[in-house]
Design an enzyme around this catalytic site. Structure first.
Site, mmCIF file in Angstrom:
data_model
loop_
_atom_site.group_PDB
_atom_site.id
_atom_site.type_symbol
_atom_site.label_atom_id
_atom_site.label_comp_id
_atom_site.label_asym_id
_atom_site.label_seq_id
_atom_site.Cartn_x
_atom_site.Cartn_y
_atom_site.Cartn_z
ATOM 1 N N GLU A 1 61.302 103.611 37.292
ATOM 2 C CA GLU A 1 60.580 102.528 37.956
ATOM 3 C C GLU A 1 59.250 102.390 37.234
ATOM 4 O OE1 GLU A 1 58.262 100.936 41.876
ATOM 5 O OE2 GLU A 1 58.922 103.013 41.905
ATOM 6 N N ASP B 1 51.670 93.447 37.108
ATOM 7 C CA ASP B 1 50.606 92.446 36.930
ATOM 8 C C ASP B 1 51.190 91.296 36.106
ATOM 9 O OD1 ASP B 1 48.736 94.198 38.153
ATOM 10 O OD2 ASP B 1 48.658 95.340 36.289
ATOM 11 N N ASP C 1 56.550 88.415 42.853
ATOM 12 C CA ASP C 1 56.227 87.256 43.699
ATOM 13 C C ASP C 1 55.736 86.115 42.809
ATOM 14 O OD1 ASP C 1 53.877 88.908 43.063
ATOM 15 O OD2 ASP C 1 52.816 87.233 44.009
ATOM 16 N N ASP D 1 53.485 105.222 36.174
ATOM 17 C CA ASP D 1 52.288 104.387 36.381
ATOM 18 C C ASP D 1 51.109 105.099 35.741
ATOM 19 O OD1 ASP D 1 51.732 101.925 38.647
ATOM 20 O OD2 ASP D 1 49.975 102.923 37.803
ATOM 21 N N LYS E 1 46.508 84.924 32.176
ATOM 22 C CA LYS E 1 45.579 84.275 31.233
ATOM 23 C C LYS E 1 46.294 83.894 29.947
ATOM 24 C CE LYS E 1 41.179 86.125 32.661
ATOM 25 N NZ LYS E 1 40.514 87.399 32.612
HETATM 26 C C1 LIG Z 1 50.368 95.111 41.067
HETATM 27 S S1 LIG Z 1 50.585 96.839 40.955
HETATM 28 C C2 LIG Z 1 52.229 97.063 41.640
HETATM 29 C C3 LIG Z 1 52.463 98.469 42.101
HETATM 30 C C4 LIG Z 1 53.786 98.701 42.838
HETATM 31 N N1 LIG Z 1 54.940 98.455 41.998
HETATM 32 C C5 LIG Z 1 53.876 97.851 44.074
HETATM 33 O O1 LIG Z 1 54.661 96.895 44.083
HETATM 34 O O2 LIG Z 1 53.146 98.133 45.041
HETATM 35 C C6 LIG Z 1 50.860 97.040 39.221
HETATM 36 C C7 LIG Z 1 50.863 98.495 38.766
HETATM 37 O O3 LIG Z 1 51.135 98.523 37.374
HETATM 38 C C8 LIG Z 1 50.409 99.590 36.807
HETATM 39 N N2 LIG Z 1 50.284 99.324 35.358
HETATM 40 C C9 LIG Z 1 49.866 98.181 34.778
HETATM 41 N N3 LIG Z 1 49.917 98.284 33.437
HETATM 42 C C10 LIG Z 1 50.380 99.534 33.179
HETATM 43 C C11 LIG Z 1 50.651 100.250 31.985
HETATM 44 N N4 LIG Z 1 50.454 99.709 30.771
HETATM 45 N N5 LIG Z 1 51.112 101.508 32.080
HETATM 46 C C12 LIG Z 1 51.315 102.090 33.291
HETATM 47 N N6 LIG Z 1 51.076 101.452 34.467
HETATM 48 C C13 LIG Z 1 50.622 100.201 34.402
HETATM 49 C C14 LIG Z 1 49.099 99.591 37.556
HETATM 50 O O4 LIG Z 1 48.451 100.836 37.487
HETATM 51 C C15 LIG Z 1 49.557 99.234 38.977
HETATM 52 O O5 LIG Z 1 49.781 100.380 39.772
#
Ligand SMILES: C[S@@+](CC[C@H](N)C(=O)[O-])C[C@H]1O[C@@H](n2cnc3c(N)ncnc32)[C@H](O)[C@@H]1O
Length: 235
Positions: free
Chosen positions: A65, A139, A175, A90, A143
């Site tokens: 995941e 994310d 979403d 993560d 941009k």
């Molecule tokens: C919007 S949050 C979603 C978290 C979770 N999947 C949820 O739905 O609640 C996006 C997650 O992606 C992680 N993330 C973003 N870019 C990353 C990267 N290059 N390597 C590891 N984690 C990353 C961030 O730390 C964050 O916890």
């Protein structure tokens, strides 16, 4: 007053980081120079190619995941399907702490967490070592010019190709309409195999039982009335 609450907030975050270091179901590594060496229980272990033999000690398929946040999917999938091994990835230890602690407390032995940057994911897994990848609410990087930061961009798909078994499935749950459309376009441009897509999963019968699992971000998006999208494809 604000300074006092900030102090406690920082302290509890630091405590969680320290605790994470002691968890036996977490590997942490950010060292690009020495990316394969992981200090776990005072031993240096290179997990690449050894997840089955050294970590899970079984031959069950490995599912990742990516962007797991608090690890809801990793824990719930592992509970629902004990015939597979689940690894949440993560970069944020503070969030991962929640899932890792739960997995230890509930003895979810087929769940593990890897705290690192997904940009170096192929450092940690051998070719064909991974059976499936779930990407949950990443994310969307909206941009202009930031498209290659999206976890379903061609750049990231190349990393996944290095570790996914042929025919291995990728699941995206989001979403965000832009990320959803972008992923469908990428699949088409790269002539990948689209298995299923839906721009509002809850308006019909769920295509996959795991789609019922709701993450922290999904709950927030649903509360705002946003529609949840899903794409399933293989490379
Ligand atoms: C919007 S949050 C979603 C978290 C979770 N999947 C949820 O739905 O609640 C996006 C997650 O992606 C992680 N993330 C973003 N870019 C990353 C990267 N290059 N390597 C590891 N984690 C990353 C961030 O730390 C964050 O916890």
């Amino acid at each position: 007053m604000q300074q006092v609450s900030l102090f406690f907030m920082r302290k509890s975050k630091l405590q969680r980081f320290a605790e994470l270091d002691t968890f036996t179901n977490v590997f942490q590594n950010f060292n690009f120079l020495e990316p394969v060496l992981i200090d776990h229980k005072k031993e240096l272990i290179d997990p690449k190619g050894k997840w089955n033999t050294e970590i899970f000690k079984n031959e069950n398929p490995i599912i990742l995941e990516l962007a797991c946040g608090k690890g809801e999917y990793t824990c719930e999938m592992a509970i629902a399907d004990t015939s597979k091994n689940y690894i949440g990835v993560d970069v944020k230890g503070n969030r991962m702490h929640r899932g890792a602690k739960r997995a230890l407390k509930e003895n979810i032995i087929n769940a593990f967490f890897l705290r690192t940057d997904i940009n170096i994911i192929s450092t940690f897994f051998a070719k064909d070592e991974v059976r499936e990848i779930w990407i949950t609410f990443p994310d969307p990087h909206l941009k202009r010019g930031k498209e290659q930061k999206r976890l379903t961009s061609e750049r990231f798909l190349t990393y996944y190709r290095n570790i996914l078994k042929p025919g291995g499935i990728i699941h995206l749950k989001t979403d965000d309409a832009t990320l959803y459309e972008f992923t469908l376009e990428t699949i088409q441009q790269l002539t990948l195999k689209l298995i299923y897509s839906a721009d509002d999963i809850y308006s019909k019968e769920l295509f996959h039982p795991f789609l019922e699992i709701k993450t922290h971000y999904e709950k927030m998006h649903l509360a705002e009335g946003r529609k949840i999208k899903y794409v399933q494809f293989s490379l």
